[in-house]
Design a protein around this motif. Structure first.
Motif, PDB file in Angstrom:
ATOM      1  N   ASN A 105      -2.506   1.483   3.837  1.00 52.33           N
ATOM      2  CA  ASN A 105      -1.765   2.737   3.760  1.00 52.33           C
ATOM      3  C   ASN A 105      -1.414   3.236   5.146  1.00 52.33           C
ATOM      4  O   ASN A 105      -2.239   3.199   6.052  1.00 52.33           O
ATOM      5  CB  ASN A 105      -2.608   3.809   3.062  1.00 52.33           C
ATOM      6  CG  ASN A 105      -3.046   3.382   1.676  1.00 52.33           C
ATOM      7  OD1 ASN A 105      -2.214   2.982   0.858  1.00 52.33           O
ATOM      8  ND2 ASN A 105      -4.340   3.414   1.417  1.00 52.33           N
ATOM      9  N   HIS A 138      -6.870  15.152   2.974  1.00 51.66           N
ATOM     10  CA  HIS A 138      -6.884  13.762   2.506  1.00 51.66           C
ATOM     11  C   HIS A 138      -8.094  13.552   1.608  1.00 51.66           C
ATOM     12  O   HIS A 138      -9.212  13.947   1.946  1.00 51.66           O
ATOM     13  CB  HIS A 138      -6.957  12.836   3.731  1.00 51.66           C
ATOM     14  CG  HIS A 138      -7.012  11.384   3.396  1.00 51.66           C
ATOM     15  ND1 HIS A 138      -8.174  10.666   3.413  1.00 51.66           N
ATOM     16  CD2 HIS A 138      -6.043  10.498   3.047  1.00 51.66           C
ATOM     17  CE1 HIS A 138      -7.920   9.392   3.082  1.00 51.66           C
ATOM     18  NE2 HIS A 138      -6.639   9.278   2.857  1.00 51.66           N
ATOM     19  N   ARG A 151     -10.310  10.749  -0.812  1.00 49.90           N
ATOM     20  CA  ARG A 151     -10.503   9.367  -1.218  1.00 49.90           C
ATOM     21  C   ARG A 151     -11.507   9.350  -2.367  1.00 49.90           C
ATOM     22  O   ARG A 151     -12.631   9.810  -2.229  1.00 49.90           O
ATOM     23  CB  ARG A 151     -11.017   8.530  -0.055  1.00 49.90           C
ATOM     24  CG  ARG A 151     -10.784   7.050  -0.253  1.00 49.90           C
ATOM     25  CD  ARG A 151     -10.531   6.342   1.062  1.00 49.90           C
ATOM     26  NE  ARG A 151     -11.579   6.622   2.015  1.00 49.90           N
ATOM     27  CZ  ARG A 151     -12.499   5.748   2.372  1.00 49.90           C
ATOM     28  NH1 ARG A 151     -12.490   4.527   1.880  1.00 49.90           N
ATOM     29  NH2 ARG A 151     -13.424   6.071   3.226  1.00 49.90           N
ATOM     30  N   SER A 183      -6.593   2.675   5.769  1.00 54.11           N
ATOM     31  CA  SER A 183      -5.588   3.739   5.840  1.00 54.11           C
ATOM     32  C   SER A 183      -5.475   4.205   7.276  1.00 54.11           C
ATOM     33  O   SER A 183      -6.494   4.467   7.919  1.00 54.11           O
ATOM     34  CB  SER A 183      -6.001   4.931   4.977  1.00 54.11           C
ATOM     35  OG  SER A 183      -6.098   4.535   3.633  1.00 54.11           O
ATOM     36  N   GLY A 242       0.869  -1.181   0.000  1.00 52.00           N
ATOM     37  CA  GLY A 242       0.000   0.000   0.000  1.00 52.00           C
ATOM     38  C   GLY A 242       0.894   1.215   0.000  1.00 52.00           C
ATOM     39  O   GLY A 242       2.082   1.120  -0.280  1.00 52.00           O
ATOM     40  N   GLY A 243       0.328   2.362   0.335  1.00 52.41           N
ATOM     41  CA  GLY A 243       1.134   3.574   0.320  1.00 52.41           C
ATOM     42  C   GLY A 243       1.743   3.851   1.675  1.00 52.41           C
ATOM     43  O   GLY A 243       1.100   3.664   2.703  1.00 52.41           O
ATOM     44  N   HIS A 252      -0.397  10.973  -4.827  1.00 49.81           N
ATOM     45  CA  HIS A 252      -1.560  10.310  -5.408  1.00 49.81           C
ATOM     46  C   HIS A 252      -1.332   8.808  -5.367  1.00 49.81           C
ATOM     47  O   HIS A 252      -0.418   8.294  -6.019  1.00 49.81           O
ATOM     48  CB  HIS A 252      -1.709  10.804  -6.850  1.00 49.81           C
ATOM     49  CG  HIS A 252      -2.999  10.413  -7.499  1.00 49.81           C
ATOM     50  ND1 HIS A 252      -3.285  10.725  -8.796  1.00 49.81           N
ATOM     51  CD2 HIS A 252      -4.071   9.744  -7.034  1.00 49.81           C
ATOM     52  CE1 HIS A 252      -4.495  10.260  -9.104  1.00 49.81           C
ATOM     53  NE2 HIS A 252      -4.978   9.654  -8.052  1.00 49.81           N
ATOM     54  N   LEU A 253      -2.144   8.112  -4.601  1.00 46.88           N
ATOM     55  CA  LEU A 253      -2.035   6.661  -4.504  1.00 46.88           C
ATOM     56  C   LEU A 253      -3.156   6.058  -5.337  1.00 46.88           C
ATOM     57  O   LEU A 253      -4.337   6.291  -5.057  1.00 46.88           O
ATOM     58  CB  LEU A 253      -2.168   6.206  -3.049  1.00 46.88           C
ATOM     59  CG  LEU A 253      -1.294   6.932  -2.018  1.00 46.88           C
ATOM     60  CD1 LEU A 253      -1.666   6.515  -0.596  1.00 46.88           C
ATOM     61  CD2 LEU A 253       0.186   6.641  -2.277  1.00 46.88           C
ATOM     62  N   GLU A 271      -6.137   9.135  -2.287  1.00 50.59           N
ATOM     63  CA  GLU A 271      -6.235   7.697  -2.527  1.00 50.59           C
ATOM     64  C   GLU A 271      -7.325   7.504  -3.569  1.00 50.59           C
ATOM     65  O   GLU A 271      -8.424   8.011  -3.408  1.00 50.59           O
ATOM     66  CB  GLU A 271      -6.679   6.951  -1.265  1.00 50.59           C
ATOM     67  CG  GLU A 271      -5.728   7.005  -0.112  1.00 50.59           C
ATOM     68  CD  GLU A 271      -6.331   6.312   1.124  1.00 50.59           C
ATOM     69  OE1 GLU A 271      -7.244   5.484   0.988  1.00 50.59           O
ATOM     70  OE2 GLU A 271      -5.880   6.631   2.230  1.00 50.59           O
ATOM     71  N   GLU A 272      -7.009   6.751  -4.589  1.00 46.90           N
ATOM     72  CA  GLU A 272      -8.022   6.517  -5.615  1.00 46.90           C
ATOM     73  C   GLU A 272      -8.162   5.025  -5.852  1.00 46.90           C
ATOM     74  O   GLU A 272      -7.158   4.325  -6.027  1.00 46.90           O
ATOM     75  CB  GLU A 272      -7.626   7.243  -6.899  1.00 46.90           C
ATOM     76  CG  GLU A 272      -8.655   7.125  -8.002  1.00 46.90           C
ATOM     77  CD  GLU A 272      -8.471   8.188  -9.088  1.00 46.90           C
ATOM     78  OE1 GLU A 272      -7.517   8.966  -9.009  1.00 46.90           O
ATOM     79  OE2 GLU A 272      -9.297   8.204 -10.013  1.00 46.90           O
ATOM     80  N   TYR A 273      -9.383   4.548  -5.850  1.00 50.40           N
ATOM     81  CA  TYR A 273      -9.654   3.125  -6.056  1.00 50.40           C
ATOM     82  C   TYR A 273     -10.421   2.981  -7.348  1.00 50.40           C
ATOM     83  O   TYR A 273     -11.485   3.577  -7.521  1.00 50.40           O
ATOM     84  CB  TYR A 273     -10.442   2.562  -4.867  1.00 50.40           C
ATOM     85  CG  TYR A 273      -9.620   2.637  -3.596  1.00 50.40           C
ATOM     86  CD1 TYR A 273      -8.750   1.601  -3.259  1.00 50.40           C
ATOM     87  CD2 TYR A 273      -9.648   3.763  -2.788  1.00 50.40           C
ATOM     88  CE1 TYR A 273      -7.944   1.686  -2.120  1.00 50.40           C
ATOM     89  CE2 TYR A 273      -8.846   3.866  -1.653  1.00 50.40           C
ATOM     90  CZ  TYR A 273      -8.001   2.817  -1.331  1.00 50.40           C
ATOM     91  OH  TYR A 273      -7.193   2.906  -0.219  1.00 50.40           O
TER      92      TYR A 273
END
Lengths: 447, 257
Positions: A192, A234, A236, A222, A158-159, A174-175, A206-208
């Motif tokens: 994360n 932050h 998401r 996270s 993860g990050g 940017h994750l 964070e992008e999924y």
């Protein structure tokens, strides 16, 4: 690990997978212990059911019944595939994870001044193990949070972001977590760890997202550890495939006088659970949870806020707006817990929802749990339709009814978008939101 | 330009307009005055195309076409503009975005080229300046957090941008202080032209000191009871609406075709 564990319904597959995961043995020995304790605890907890107060409106049976294979990384993803993930007008660091694993060739962590570290958690276990050990899995709720515990059992990558005291992160980090097309459904457990030191500042996204994946399960956690006087923005962004499952838990530990804003945008997924759990541990800390969710079709998005005021003079704000269409359903559950010593707490919560169809459903539930006596807590929720008078106003100026509706829907979401302070990120998110609105393309011509 | 013939309108089964007739030609400014509940706002709403009004009898012709057959947005595109008595606040929708959408919808309808964001903004800024208003409102959401006066000024500004052929002002003067009233009236007067007609609906004579009408009509209980020149407004101010209703119940010359 004896392998004698017996899981409650739905857990057998995960216990099997844990064996194949070398019983959690990868990495340092302390980590193995953490993972093994976590699988044990997962087995005790089992999948929550709708009889569980915290899962009353979200039926996990379809998820529990489904078998997911542990994702093994890889996938044929090229730089072209991840090219759209840029914030125009802003250079950013990008860490790309494909099927749960960091992919160096697709990433650009870009050096930042001030000793800022942005790398994969797997790397950090080698290069920054003291920092990791200090905080990883230290703040989770092992009592009640099954999915965070399950993630902990399987955490591998993860990050990892470390911002030293007084450092300013100049380029947002940017994750990106993508799942590819696979022969059978896979599960990933992105983990994360984000540490922002005293008086430091950072913006992290964070992008999924689906990178071709259809039915899969992302179970992300996270941990955000924000020290005294630090400022963290932050974001998401959840835009999984509309057949995917996404359970995301964000646990924020806030020091004295810190300021954290957690933005959330939830667009994809068949079943999505958004767990937000900030703990205002230091005096005078401020936290904003700002989110917009837009389920359609048969999507289900459950927002579960658990805001703990543990010190005096802290402020928290929750602003969640939902736009629900078709047969979609949504949940907003906003619990504010004010501990005994948290005098002068100022907590506010609003949840506004628009139902665009008769069959869409929304459950909104504020919960205040207050053990201090000198506090200010307010909450409000609305569920309704677009304002006819506003539609008429726009039409009376020549704007077609359909366009008027689109403008008003955007306006509704814009209340949340406007709180996003990083303009290039806001524009990026705005584009995603407009893309989801009926006739959203017309908005592009107007700005 | 506008011909209203024997209009009967009900709202939730209650008869509000009971045989309203009026003819307005291009270049004319007509004022409709009347007490509360006489049907003034109903008239404005029916002309603008608001839902919930049932026309049980009569006809409205706008440039020879049946106005009541048109959707609200089509009326606007054809040049009908209503300044709202209570303009709506629309959080999250930027004024520029809103007005660009409106302007381009109307331009498109007229067969004119749409303006790009830059051209539109320039036009808005020019209009704001001409009207002696502040361009700060351009950068806010539509009417959000505006004072009553700011909202009314915004209506006039929109009117100036959209350049309608028929402008209907629904109690635009209500709640305005002197300064705002002047700005609003100046804005309206600047738009007077031989091609444009205006219907100024008001309760009080006050506004007509600033916007001098060609004709004044007195609306009582859903019908025009008296029509005349601008001096009628003064007379009315002095003697009250009951006077107008008692003395001459028949619709006089000028009020109907």
């Amino acid at each position: 690990m004896s392998g004698k564990l017996k899981g409650k319904g739905g857990l057998e597959g995960y216990l099997e997978a844990f064996k194949r995961f070398q019983n959690g043995a990868g990495g340092p020995s302390w980590l193995r212990d953490v993972r093994q304790a976590a699988i044990q605890r997962s087995a005790e907890l089992g999948f929550p059911t709708v009889r569980d107060e915290h899962w009353k409106f979200t039926n996990l049976a379809p998820l529990a019944k489904k078998t997911f294979r542990a994702a093994s990384g890889g996938g044929k993803i090229t730089l072209d595939d991840v090219a759209p993930f840029v914030f125009r007008g802003q250079e950013s660091a990008r860490l790309v994870f494909v099927n749960g694993r960091y992919v160096e060739e697709l990433s650009d962590p870009c050096a930042q001044p001030g000793g800022v570290i942005a790398c994969s958690l797997a790397q950090s276990l080698g290069t920054h193990k003291e920092l990791v050990e200090q905080h990883l899995a230290k703040h989770l709720d092992y009592e009640r949070d099954f999915f965070a515990v399950l993630n902990t059992a399987f955490m591998a990558d993860g990050g990892f972001v470390y911002v030293p005291a007084r450092a300013l992160v100049q380029r947002p980090i940017h994750l990106v977590f993508g799942t590819t097309k696979t022969s059978s459904p896979v599960v990933t457990h992105p983990r994360n760890l984000i540490m922002v030191g005293e008086a430091a500042e950072a913006a992290i996204v964070e992008e999924y997202v689906s990178l071709g994946g259809d039915e899969y399960f992302t179970n992300a956690v996270s941990e955000l550890v924000v020290d005294e006087g630090a400022v963290l923005e932050h974001y998401r962004v959840e835009r999984e495939s509309e057949r995917a499952y996404n359970i995301g838990t964000v646990r924020v530990q806030q020091g004295r006088g810190s300021n954290v804003t957690c933005h959330g945008v939830f667009l994809g997924g068949a079943l999505v659970r958004n767990n937000m759990h900030p703990v205002l541990a230091g005096e005078g800390a401020e936290c904003v949870l700002n989110g917009v969710f837009m389920p359609r079709g048969r999507q289900h998005i459950d927002n579960f806020m658990w805001v703990e005021h543990a010190s005096p003079h802290c402020g928290s704000r929750q602003y969640y707006n939902g736009i629900l269409d078709d047969k979609a359903s949504g949940v907003f559950s906003g619990r504010i817990i004010v501990h005994k010593d948290a005098q002068k707490t100022d907590a506010k919560q609003t949840n506004r929802n628009l139902l665009l169809s008769d069959e869409a459903q929304m459950d909104s539930k504020p919960q205040l749990e207050i053990y201090a006596d000198d506090v200010k807590c307010t909450h409000g929720a609305t569920i309704g339709q677009l304002d006819d008078e506003a539609i008429f106003y726009l039409r009376s100026r020549g704007i077609a009814a359909e366009t008027a509706r689109t403008l008003l829907l955007f306006g509704f979401a814009a209340e949340n978008l406007e709180r996003m302070r990083e303009e290039p990120i806001r524009r990026y998110v705005e584009d995603l939101v407009t893309g989801r609105l009926p006739r959203g393309e017309i908005l592009k011509k107007l700005s | 330009m506008l011909e209203i013939k024997n209009l009967h309108v009900s709202v939730e089964g209650r008869k509000i307009l009971k045989g309203f007739s009026l003819k307005v030609d291009a270049g004319e400014v007509h004022s409709i005055m009347g007490p509360n509940g006489s049907g003034k706002s109903t008239l404005a709403s029916v002309l603008a195309g608001r839902d919930g009004y049932e026309v049980t009898q009569g006809q409205v012709l706008y440039r020879g076409r049946d106005l009541l057959e048109m959707e609200a947005e089509e009326r606007a595109c054809e040049g009908v503009f209503m300044a709202f008595q209570y303009p709506v606040e629309i959080p999250g929708v930027g004024s520029i975005q809103f007005l660009t959408a409106a302007l381009n919808a109307i331009r498109k309808h007229r067969g004119e080229e749409e303006l790009d964001a830059f051209e539109a903004l320039k036009l808005f800024k020019d209009k704001v300046k001409q009207l002696h208003m502040s361009d700060e409102m351009l950068h806010r959401s539509v009417n959000e957090g505006f004072s009553g006066g700011e909202k009314k000024k915004n209506e006039i500004f929109q009117m100036a941008v959209l350049e309608p052929s028929l402008a209907i002002l629904d109690e635009t003067d209500s709640g305005l202080d002197i300064d705002a009233l002047r700005i609003v009236a100046d804005g309206v007067n600047a738009l007077r032209s031989p091609e444009r007609a205006m219907l100024v609906i008001t309760h009080y004579q006050r506004l007509l000191n600033y916007i001098v009408p060609d004709y004044v009509h007195v609306l009582v209980d859903g019908r025009i009871v008296r029509s005349g020149g601008k001096e009628l407004a003064l007379h009315l101010e002095e003697h009250g609406y009951s006077w107008a209703g008692e003395r001459d119940p028949a619709a006089p010359a000028g009020a109907s075709a």
